[in-house]
Design an enzyme around this catalytic site. Structure first.
Site, PDB file in Angstrom:
ATOM      1  CB  CYS A  56      27.239  10.579 -55.430  1.00 28.91           C
ATOM      2  SG  CYS A  56      27.334   9.308 -56.670  1.00 28.91           S
ATOM      3  CB  CYS A  98      29.917   7.413 -56.894  1.00 30.51           C
ATOM      4  SG  CYS A  98      28.809   7.797 -55.539  1.00 30.51           S
ATOM      5  CE  LYS A 145      34.218   4.755 -56.340  1.00 33.70           C
ATOM      6  NZ  LYS A 145      33.694   4.531 -55.050  1.00 33.70           N
ATOM      7  CE1 TYR A 158      32.910   3.635 -50.764  1.00 29.47           C
ATOM      8  CE2 TYR A 158      31.785   2.305 -49.119  1.00 29.47           C
ATOM      9  CZ  TYR A 158      31.760   3.308 -50.069  1.00 29.47           C
ATOM     10  OH  TYR A 158      30.595   3.956 -50.328  1.00 29.47           O
ATOM     11  CD  GLU A 190      35.903   2.814 -53.458  1.00 31.61           C
ATOM     12  OE1 GLU A 190      35.051   1.966 -53.752  1.00 31.61           O
ATOM     13  OE2 GLU A 190      35.603   4.009 -53.237  1.00 31.61           O
ATOM     14  CG  HIS A 235      31.988 -21.272 -71.154  1.00 30.96           C
ATOM     15  ND1 HIS A 235      32.751 -21.398 -70.013  1.00 30.96           N
ATOM     16  CD2 HIS A 235      32.750 -21.740 -72.186  1.00 30.96           C
ATOM     17  CE1 HIS A 235      33.920 -21.934 -70.336  1.00 30.96           C
ATOM     18  NE2 HIS A 235      33.953 -22.147 -71.648  1.00 30.96           N
ATOM     19  CD  GLU A 289      31.707 -20.211 -67.205  1.00 27.81           C
ATOM     20  OE1 GLU A 289      30.950 -21.134 -67.544  1.00 27.81           O
ATOM     21  OE2 GLU A 289      32.658 -19.819 -67.904  1.00 27.81           O
TER      22      GLU A 289
END
Ligand code: FAD
Ligand code: NA7
Length: 513
Positions: free
Chosen positions: A77, A82, A85, A219, A223, A488, A493
Site C-alpha cells: 500500500c 494506494c 497511486k 482497478y 487507475e 447544499h 445531497e
C-alpha cells in the site's frame, strides 16, 4: 522441541550461539508474537500486540521486482499501491483543475505540460518519509524490526535469512503471516517478463513511461491508465473481457466511458500475443482481436502488466508445516478468527483466502487479532459491507452489493434500484461533461427497504462513500435515507434525494436544485 534442535544444528555456529543467547532472554520463546510481513496487516498487528506489553518482532523483506525495483518497510500500500497511486491520481486531477481554472478566470499560460521528473521524486521522497516513520513507530512501541526473509519451520519456529544469506532462527508463541501478494506476469506471452513492467515499478520509474499500454481491466489497470492519461501521456488499455470484474457492471462501463472521453484508448476484447524490443528501444506489441481473430500491432515506450496478483508464499515453506491452502488461488485458508490449519499460526490481509485485497481490512484484521490473542477481546473482523473506491479519473465509490449480486440473491422482483444522473456543481462553469456522474442505491423492495448496495461516480467518491458506508453497516433503509437532510450544494445531497426507480423507466436525470 526435537525438530527445533535438529534445525539448530544445521545453522552456522555463530547464528546458533546468537540465537541461543537471545533465547535465554525469554522463558519459553524468543517472542510472544512474530509477524512475517511488515505491510498494512503485519505492522498493525505487531504494534497492537506490543500495546499489551508483549514481546513482538516483525520480519519484513522486499524481493526486488523482475525489473529490479526495491523499496522499504511498509508493504504494498505504502510503497507500490494506494499511496503513490492516489498521489499520482491527484497529479492528474490537478491537470484537470488547471484546465477548469481558466474557465473560472485564472489566466494560465498554455500549453500546460506535466513533468514526471518533478512528480515522481516528490512522491518517492514522501514514501521514504513514511518508511522512516514506520521504523520510528516500531522502535517507539518496542516492536523489533528485522529486515529478514522468514520461512516456517514449525508452529512456533521461523527461520530468517538476511540479504547476505545469514540465517537465524526465532521461536514465538504465535506467528502471523501477512506477506501480501505481488503482481503476476503473463509469462506465456513472449517478451512479457523481459520488456514489461508492473505496478511494482511504475511509481518508481526514473523517467516518464511515455506512450504506455496497460494490459488488464481491473482497478489497478484502470487507475494506472487513468493517471497516466491525466498527466498527458498517450495511454491505451487492453481488455480481454469486462472492466472491473466483481464491481457493478453498469458503473464499470460509466467509468471506462469517462476515461475514453478524456483520452484513454481502449482495445476491447483483445489479448496480447508478443512483445518485442525494436532497435529504437521502443516496444512492438502484437495482439489478437478475440472476436475477429485479427492480429494487430503498435509500438509503445512502456508495457504495464496489471493482470492480477499472486499471493506471496514463495519463501514460506507452507507445505512443509502442513498448511492448508486453496490450490486455485494459492492463498492460505483461514477461519473466521484468522487461524490457519496449523495451531498458533494465523494469516491476515491479501495472503488469506477470501479476504478483500484492501489495506483497511488488513489493518483492522491485524488489530483485532492482536486484541484476541493478548487482550480480553473476542471480537472478530466483520468483512461484510466493506466500502472501497476506484480512483479512476471519474472516481467510483461503492459499498455492499452490486445490482447483479442483489438480483442473484433476492431476485429482480425482490429489489428496488433508485438512481440518478446528476451534474456536480463544479462541472457547470468548467463546462465539463457529466454524462457519467451517476448514483445508484440498491434496496430491498419490501418494508422500509433496507439498503443493500450503494454506488457513486463523481468527484471525491471516497469521501462521499465513507459516511454512507457507516449508515449501511448500521442497517440504514431507504425510508431513513429520505428522512435525512442534505448538505447544499454538494454532490452527496443528490443521494438523499434519490426518488426515481429503475423499474419505473422514468428519466433519472436530475434537473434543477
Ligand atoms: P502487504 O502490504 O503486501 O505487505 C506484505 C509485506 O510482506 C511486504 O512488505 C513483503 O515484502 C513482505 N514479505 C513477503 N514475504 C515475506 C517473507 N517471506 N518474509 C518477510 N517479509 C515478507 N488497497 C486499498 O485499500 N486502497 C487502495 O487505494 C489500494 N490501491 C492499490 C493500488 C495498487 C497498485 C495495488 C497493487 C494495491 C492497492 N491496494 C489498495 C491493495 C493494498 O495495497 C493491499 O490490500 C494491502 O497492502 C495488503 O496488505 P498486507 O498486509 O496483506 O500485505
Ligand atoms: P485482478 O483483480 O485479479 O484483475 C486482473 C485483470 O487482468 C482482469 O481484468 C483480467 O481480466 C486481466 N487479465 C488477467 N490475465 C490476463 C491476460 N493474460 N491478458 C489480458 N488480461 C488479463 O487484478 P489486479 O492486479 O488489477 O488487482 C488485484 C488486487 O490488487 C485488487 O483487488 C487490489 O486490491 C490490489 P479477466 O477479467 O480475467 O478477463
Amino acid at each position: 522441541m526435537a525438530a527445533l534442535c535438529k534445525w539448530r544444528h544445521r545453522l552456522k555456529p555463530a547464528a546458533f550461539f546468537q540465537n541461543a543467547a537471545r533465547r535465554q532472554l525469554s522463558d519459553k520463546h524468543d517472542y510472544d508474537l512474530l509477524v512475517i510481513g511488515g505491510g498494512s496487516g503485519g505492522l498493525a498487528c505487531s504494534k497492537e500486540a506490543a500495546q499489551f506489553g508483549k514481546k513482538v518482532a516483525v520480519l519484513d523483506y522486499v524481493e526486488s521486482s523482475p525489473k529490479g525495483t526495491k523499496w522499504g518497510l511498509g508493504g504494498t500500500c505504502m510503497n507500490v499501491g494506494c499511496i503513490p497511486k492516489k498521489l499520482m491520481h491527484q497529479a492528474a486531477l490537478l491537470g484537470g483543475a488547471v484546465k477548469d481554472a481558466q474557465k473560472y478566470g485564472w489566466r494560465i499560460p498554455s500549453p500546460i505540460t506535466h513533468d514526471w521528473l518533478t512528480m515522481a521524486p516528490a512522491v518517492q521522497d514522501y514514501i521514504r518519509s513514511l518508511n522512516w516513520g514506520h521504523r520510528v513507530q516500531l522502535q517507539d512501541k518496542k516492536v523489533k524490526y528485522l529486515n529478514l526473509k522468514g520461512s516456517l519451520m514449525d508452529g512456533h519456529t521461523v527461520r530468517a535469512v538476511s540479504k547476505t544469506g545469514k540465517e537465524s532462527v526465532f521461536t514465538a508463541g504465535n506467528i502471523v503471516i501477512a506477506t501480501g501478494g505481488r503482481p503476476k506476469y503473463p509469462t506465456h506471452i513472449p517478451g512479457s517478463l523481459e520488456y514489461g513492467i508492473s505496478s511494482d515499478d511504475i511509481f518508481w520509474l526514473k523517467e516518464s513511461p511515455g506512450k504506455t499500454l496497460v494490459v488488464g481491466a481491473s482497478y489497478v489497470a484502470l487507475e494506472c491508465a487513468g493517471f497516466l492519461t491525466g498527466i498527458g501521456l498517450d495511454t491505451s488499455v487492453m481488455v480481454r473481457s469486462i472492466p472491473l470484474r466483481g464491481f457493478d457492471q453498469q458503473i464499470a462501463c460509466l467509468v471506462t466511458d469517462y476515461m475514453g472521453s478524456y483520452g484513454t484508448k481502449f482495445h476491447w476484447k483483445c489479448s496480447p500475443s508478443k512483445v518485442e524490443k525494436l532497435e529504437t528501444g521502443r516496444l512492438l506489441v502484437s495482439w489478437t482481436d478475440l472476436d475477429s481473430g485479427k492480429e494487430d500491432q503498435d509500438t509503445f515506450d512502456t508495457v504495464l502488466w496489471a493482470v492480477g496478483r499472486t499471493p506471496e508464499t514463495r519463501a514460506l515453506n507452507l507445505e512443509k508445516v502442513g498448511m492448508k491452502m486453496n490450490r486455485e488461488t494459492g492463498k492460505i485458508i483461514v477461519s473466521a478468527d484468522e487461524a490457519t490449519s496449523v495451531p498458533h499460526i494465523y494469516a491476515i490481509g491479501d495472503i488469506a483466502e477470501g479476504r478483500p485485497e484492501l489495506t483497511p481490512t488488513a489493518i483492522q484484521a491485524g488489530k483485532l487479532l492482536a486484541r484476541r490473542l493478548f487482550g480480553k477481546s473476542s471480537e472478530l473482523m466483520d468483512y461484510d459491507c466493506v466500502p472501497t473506491t476506484v480512483f479512476t479519473p471519474l472516481e467510483y465509490g461503492s459499498v455492499g452489493l452490486s445490482e447483479e449480486e442483489a438480483v442473484r440473491m433476492h431476485g429482480e422482483d425482490g429489489i428496488e434500484v433508485f438512481h440518478a444522473f446528476y451534474k456536480p456543481l463544479e462541472f457547470t462553469v468548467a463546462e465539463r461533461d457529466a454524462s457519467q456522474c451517476y448514483i445508484k442505491m440498491v434496496c430491498l423492495r419490501e418494508g422500509a427497504q433496507r439498503i443493500l448496495g450503494f454506488h457513486f461516480t463523481g468527484p471525491n467518491a471516497g469521501e462521499v462513500t465513507q459516511g454512507f458506508a457507516l449508515a449501511i453497516k448500521c442497517g440504514a433503509t431507504y425510508t431513513q435515507l429520505m428522512a435525512t437532510v442534505g448538505i447544499h450544494p454538494t454532490s452527496a445531497e443528490e443521494i438523499i434525494k434519490l426518488n426515481i426507480t429503475k423499474r419505473s423507466g422514468l428519466d433519472p436525470t436530475v434537473t434543477g436544485c
